[in-house]
Each structure stands twice: as structure tokens, then as C-alpha cells.
Write a protein that holds these residues in place. Structure first.
Motif, PDB file in Angstrom:
ATOM      1  N   LEU A   1      -0.157 -14.856  -8.719  1.00 18.37           N
ATOM      2  CA  LEU A   1      -0.831 -15.217  -9.851  1.00 18.37           C
ATOM      3  C   LEU A   1      -2.243 -15.056 -10.134  1.00 18.37           C
ATOM      4  N   PHE A   2      -3.012 -15.147  -8.771  1.00 16.37           N
ATOM      5  CA  PHE A   2      -4.272 -15.015  -8.872  1.00 16.37           C
ATOM      6  C   PHE A   2      -4.873 -13.522  -8.302  1.00 16.37           C
ATOM      7  N   ILE A   3      -3.844 -12.766  -7.824  1.00 17.75           N
ATOM      8  CA  ILE A   3      -4.250 -11.580  -6.988  1.00 17.75           C
ATOM      9  C   ILE A   3      -5.051 -10.539  -7.719  1.00 17.75           C
ATOM     10  N   GLU A   4      -5.227 -10.566  -9.095  1.00 23.45           N
ATOM     11  CA  GLU A   4      -5.970  -9.572  -9.863  1.00 23.45           C
ATOM     12  C   GLU A   4      -7.404  -9.980  -9.733  1.00 23.45           C
ATOM     13  N   ASN A   5      -7.344 -11.404  -9.689  1.00 25.04           N
ATOM     14  CA  ASN A   5      -8.821 -12.040  -9.646  1.00 25.04           C
ATOM     15  C   ASN A   5      -9.709 -11.697  -8.590  1.00 25.04           C
ATOM     16  N   PHE A   6      -8.965 -11.559  -7.478  1.00 27.88           N
ATOM     17  CA  PHE A   6      -9.663 -10.978  -6.103  1.00 27.88           C
ATOM     18  C   PHE A   6      -9.981  -9.529  -6.027  1.00 27.88           C
ATOM     19  N   PHE A   7      -9.022  -8.685  -6.585  1.00 26.80           N
ATOM     20  CA  PHE A   7      -9.242  -7.359  -6.405  1.00 26.80           C
ATOM     21  C   PHE A   7      -9.458  -6.544  -7.544  1.00 26.80           C
ATOM     22  N   LYS A   8     -10.755  -6.429  -8.097  1.00 28.62           N
ATOM     23  CA  LYS A   8     -11.233  -5.849  -9.186  1.00 28.62           C
ATOM     24  C   LYS A   8     -11.779  -4.669  -8.950  1.00 28.62           C
ATOM     25  N   SER A   9     -12.024  -3.868 -10.112  1.00 31.74           N
ATOM     26  CA  SER A   9     -12.619  -2.529 -10.121  1.00 31.74           C
ATOM     27  C   SER A   9     -11.997  -1.566  -9.009  1.00 31.74           C
TER      28      SER A   9
ATOM     29  N   GLU B   1      -2.157   8.873  -5.400  1.00 27.50           N
ATOM     30  CA  GLU B   1      -1.731   8.759  -3.948  1.00 27.50           C
ATOM     31  C   GLU B   1      -2.734   9.817  -3.255  1.00 27.50           C
ATOM     32  N   GLU B   2      -3.197  10.938  -3.953  1.00 24.00           N
ATOM     33  CA  GLU B   2      -3.781  11.996  -3.181  1.00 24.00           C
ATOM     34  C   GLU B   2      -5.253  11.492  -2.677  1.00 24.00           C
ATOM     35  N   ASP B   3      -5.674  10.391  -3.239  1.00 30.03           N
ATOM     36  CA  ASP B   3      -6.764   9.759  -2.969  1.00 30.03           C
ATOM     37  C   ASP B   3      -6.782   8.523  -1.806  1.00 30.03           C
ATOM     38  N   ILE B   4      -5.635   8.471  -1.481  1.00 27.97           N
ATOM     39  CA  ILE B   4      -5.723   7.613  -0.225  1.00 27.97           C
ATOM     40  C   ILE B   4      -5.865   8.037   0.767  1.00 27.97           C
ATOM     41  N   THR B   5      -6.755   7.707   1.565  1.00 23.96           N
ATOM     42  CA  THR B   5      -7.045   8.090   3.024  1.00 23.96           C
ATOM     43  C   THR B   5      -6.197   7.594   4.107  1.00 23.96           C
ATOM     44  N   ILE B   6      -6.179   8.128   5.083  1.00 24.91           N
ATOM     45  CA  ILE B   6      -5.401   7.851   6.373  1.00 24.91           C
ATOM     46  C   ILE B   6      -5.713   6.434   6.695  1.00 24.91           C
ATOM     47  N   LYS B   7      -6.908   6.096   6.684  1.00 26.70           N
ATOM     48  CA  LYS B   7      -7.489   5.007   7.183  1.00 26.70           C
ATOM     49  C   LYS B   7      -6.928   3.825   6.138  1.00 26.70           C
ATOM     50  N   LYS B   8      -7.035   4.036   4.711  1.00 26.91           N
ATOM     51  CA  LYS B   8      -6.530   3.217   3.892  1.00 26.91           C
ATOM     52  C   LYS B   8      -4.948   2.974   4.017  1.00 26.91           C
ATOM     53  N   ALA B   9      -4.307   4.214   4.243  1.00 25.40           N
ATOM     54  CA  ALA B   9      -2.678   3.870   4.499  1.00 25.40           C
ATOM     55  C   ALA B   9      -2.464   3.176   5.654  1.00 25.40           C
TER      56      ALA B   9
ATOM     57  N   ILE C   1      -0.328  -5.901  -2.265  1.00 26.35           N
ATOM     58  CA  ILE C   1      -1.629  -6.613  -1.945  1.00 26.35           C
ATOM     59  C   ILE C   1      -2.567  -5.929  -1.234  1.00 26.35           C
ATOM     60  N   GLY C   2      -1.968  -5.144  -0.002  1.00 25.91           N
ATOM     61  CA  GLY C   2      -2.768  -4.446   0.627  1.00 25.91           C
ATOM     62  C   GLY C   2      -3.267  -3.375   0.137  1.00 25.91           C
ATOM     63  N   GLY C   3      -2.452  -2.880  -0.773  1.00 22.86           N
ATOM     64  CA  GLY C   3      -3.010  -1.260  -1.533  1.00 22.86           C
ATOM     65  C   GLY C   3      -4.205  -1.858  -2.511  1.00 22.86           C
TER      66      GLY C   3
ATOM     67  N   LYS D   1      -8.407  -1.031  -2.733  1.00 26.87           N
ATOM     68  CA  LYS D   1      -9.049  -0.429  -4.108  1.00 26.87           C
ATOM     69  C   LYS D   1      -7.872   0.461  -4.814  1.00 26.87           C
ATOM     70  N   LEU D   2      -6.823   0.331  -4.577  1.00 29.76           N
ATOM     71  CA  LEU D   2      -5.821   1.080  -5.410  1.00 29.76           C
ATOM     72  C   LEU D   2      -5.423   0.400  -6.753  1.00 29.76           C
ATOM     73  N   THR D   3      -5.234   0.957  -7.871  1.00 26.69           N
ATOM     74  CA  THR D   3      -4.912   0.242  -9.157  1.00 26.69           C
ATOM     75  C   THR D   3      -3.548  -0.280  -9.074  1.00 26.69           C
ATOM     76  N   ARG D   4      -3.099  -1.318  -9.664  1.00 29.30           N
ATOM     77  CA  ARG D   4      -1.855  -1.896  -9.271  1.00 29.30           C
ATOM     78  C   ARG D   4      -0.578  -0.878  -9.408  1.00 29.30           C
ATOM     79  N   GLU D   5      -0.892   0.027 -10.339  1.00 31.44           N
ATOM     80  CA  GLU D   5       0.469   0.953 -10.555  1.00 31.44           C
ATOM     81  C   GLU D   5       0.427   1.848  -9.089  1.00 31.44           C
ATOM     82  N   THR D   6      -0.651   2.406  -8.731  1.00 29.19           N
ATOM     83  CA  THR D   6      -0.801   3.039  -7.702  1.00 29.19           C
ATOM     84  C   THR D   6      -0.308   2.489  -6.099  1.00 29.19           C
ATOM     85  N   ALA D   7      -0.737   1.085  -6.096  1.00 29.51           N
ATOM     86  CA  ALA D   7      -0.348   0.210  -5.034  1.00 29.51           C
ATOM     87  C   ALA D   7       1.100  -0.052  -4.886  1.00 29.51           C
TER      88      ALA D   7
END
Length: 269
Positions: free
Chosen positions: A117-125, A131-139, A162-164, A168-174
Motif C-alpha cells: 500500500l505504501f511502497i511507492e511512497n518509499f521509493f520515488k524518483s 533492463e539494459e540500464d540495470i547493472t550487475i550490482k543492482k541485479a 520491491i528490491g527493484g 531505482k527501477l520504475t515499477r514497470e521495469t521492476a
């Protein structure tokens, strides 16, 4: 378990595996409600029909999975799945023990709903839009988040999404990366369950359980076919919902379903 039960469980697997609502919790409720005996074959069946759900992702995103010119995609998935493989193997027996008590699973379902319910309030911007912009560290970090789903009721999809978003991944990319990560994760679990794991009640390997009789093989094939078709519909619908409404509908669903399951199992304990 008969063919009707197999169809019910396969539909549930296809509908819930890629949604942040915990396929495990729904399987446990369905098994209890329909009086499905929790024997070794049922345990194997619930895991092995994930193969059909895996194929659904590959079919929908075949250009991504079959584009061998982008080797980095496979490297990311390989690195991200390592934490789940290691910890899943270590805690396999402990996970099986937790599956025997549905009440804490229902509670986790409710708590996970509150988080959504509140996940998008925590992870903004967000800054990662593809996917191409996801680094190995982020993965790898997303892969570590996925390990939270080892507590039944958490939802592998919810944990990895949530990890995605935390990375800093968008919700669709995550959500899409959660689908991609599910393929090696669930493939490894399926292979382990079918070929390597020895089941406690019978002392048999998974493939020995499957080949005990023709009905087991037929239920395995039917279950995977149904899970494949239903998962395709579920994935497409999920992406449409999160684009329009975000994660709140799934949060409310988890809370309502969790309360209903908690009441059911407390009353019938």
C-alpha cells in the motif's frame, strides 16, 4: 489428488506466480479447502508445474531470452539468482517445516499487503527505465531481496519487485525484471525438486514419484499446460494494472485475502 485438484492447483499457480500475492498461500488454502492430501506427490506437483509458468515468460519475452547477442542479460540473471540458490538449498528443510503451519503464512500475507500500500511512497524518483540500464550490482541486490520470499506468504514477485524499486527501477521495469529473474530461479527449484530432492514420506526422488503411474505423468503434463496458458494472461493483466493503478490493488487484495485465510485456519484448526 485427482485431476480436478490438479486443474485447480495449476490455475492458481498460473494466476499467482508472477503477481505479488504469494502463490504459496493460495496453494495452501486451496489444498485445505478442497481436502487435497499433502503427500509427496502433491508437494512435487505444486513445484513442478512452475515449469509451465516459466515457459509463459519465455514465450512472452522470447526476443529478450533468445537474443544471444546481448550476453550481459544472461550474466545479470545468473548473478542475481545465486543468493536464492545458495540460501534455498541451505534452508530447504526449514521452509518445508514452515509450510506445515498456514497461520504465520496468512499473517505474512497481510503484512506484505500493508507494505504494498505504501511502497511507492518509499521509493520515488526512479532512474532505471529499461533492463539494459540495470547493472550487475543492482541485479545481485534484487536477487538478495528475492530471498525474502523464502518465508512462505511473502511472494517471490513482491520481494523482487520491491528490491527493484529500491534499486531505482520504475515499477514497470521492476515487474518485468522480476519476471526475468523468475525463470532461472524457478527452473533451478524445479530441477532440484524433480531430479535431486529425496522426499521424506516415500524416500523417492521427484522423477520416481512422477513415473510411479500414468496418472501422475498425465497430471504433470496437464498442470504445466494450464499453468502456461493462465500465466500468460496473468502477466499481461498485471502489467496493465500496475501501469494504471500501481501496487495498491494488490496490497488491499493481500490484506483481505490474508484476513480471510487467517480466520479460516483459526476456525478450522
Amino acid at each position: 489428488m485427482d485431476f480436478f485438484h490438479a486443474i485447480i492447483l495449476a490455475i492458481i499457480e498460473g494466476l499467482t506466480e508472477y503477481l505479488p500475492i504469494s502463490s504459496t498461500a493460495h496453494m495452501i488454502f486451496a489444498s485445505s479447502y478442497f481436502g487435497i492430501q499433502e503427500d509427496d506427490f502433491v508437494k512435487l506437483f505444486q513445484v513442478s508445474i512452475q515449469f509451465g509458468a516459466i515457459l509463459a515468460v519465455v514465450a512472452l519475452y522470447w526476443k529478450k531470452f533468445l537474443d544471444f547477442s546481448k550476453f550481459s542479460f544472461y550474466i545479470k540473471l545468473a548473478c542475481a539468482v545465486v543468493p536464492a540458490l545458495v540460501l534455498g538449498y541451505i534452508f530447504d528443510d526449514m521452509i518445508d517445516a514452515v509450510l506445515g503451519d498456514p497461520i504465520p503464512i496468512a499473517i505474512v500475507l497481510i503484512l506484505g499487503g500493508v507494505v504494498l500500500l505504501f511502497i511507492e511512497n518509499f521509493f520515488k524518483s526512479p532512474t532505471v527505465y529499461k533492463e539494459e540500464d540495470i547493472t550487475i550490482k543492482k541485479a545481485v541486490t534484487i536477487g538478495l531481496w528475492q530471498c525474502l520470499a523464502m518465508m512462505p506468504g511473502t511472494s517471490r514477485a513482491a520481494a523482487s519487485i520491491i528490491g527493484g524499486m529500491q534499486q531505482k527501477l520504475t515499477r514497470e521495469t521492476a515487474a518485468e525484471f522480476s519476471f526475468f529473474l523468475a525463470v532461472p530461479t524457478m527452473a533451478a527449484v524445479t530441477v532440484y525438486s524433480v531430479f535431486l530432492k529425496t522426499y521424506h514420506q516415500t524416500g523417492l526422488k521427484g522423477y520416481e514419484l512422477l513415473t510411479q503411474n500414468s496418472d501422475n505423468i498425465k497430471m504433470f503434463l496437464l498442470g504445466n499446460a494450464i499453468a502456461f496458458v493462465v500465466a500468460i494472461v496473468a502477466i499481461k493483466g498485471f502489467i496493465g494494472v500496475i501501469k494504471k493503478y500501481g501496487f495498491k490493488p494488490w496490497g488491499w487484495y493481500r490484506i483481505i485475502a490474508g484476513i480471510a485465510l487467517l480466520a479460516y485456519f483459526v476456525i478450522n484448526k
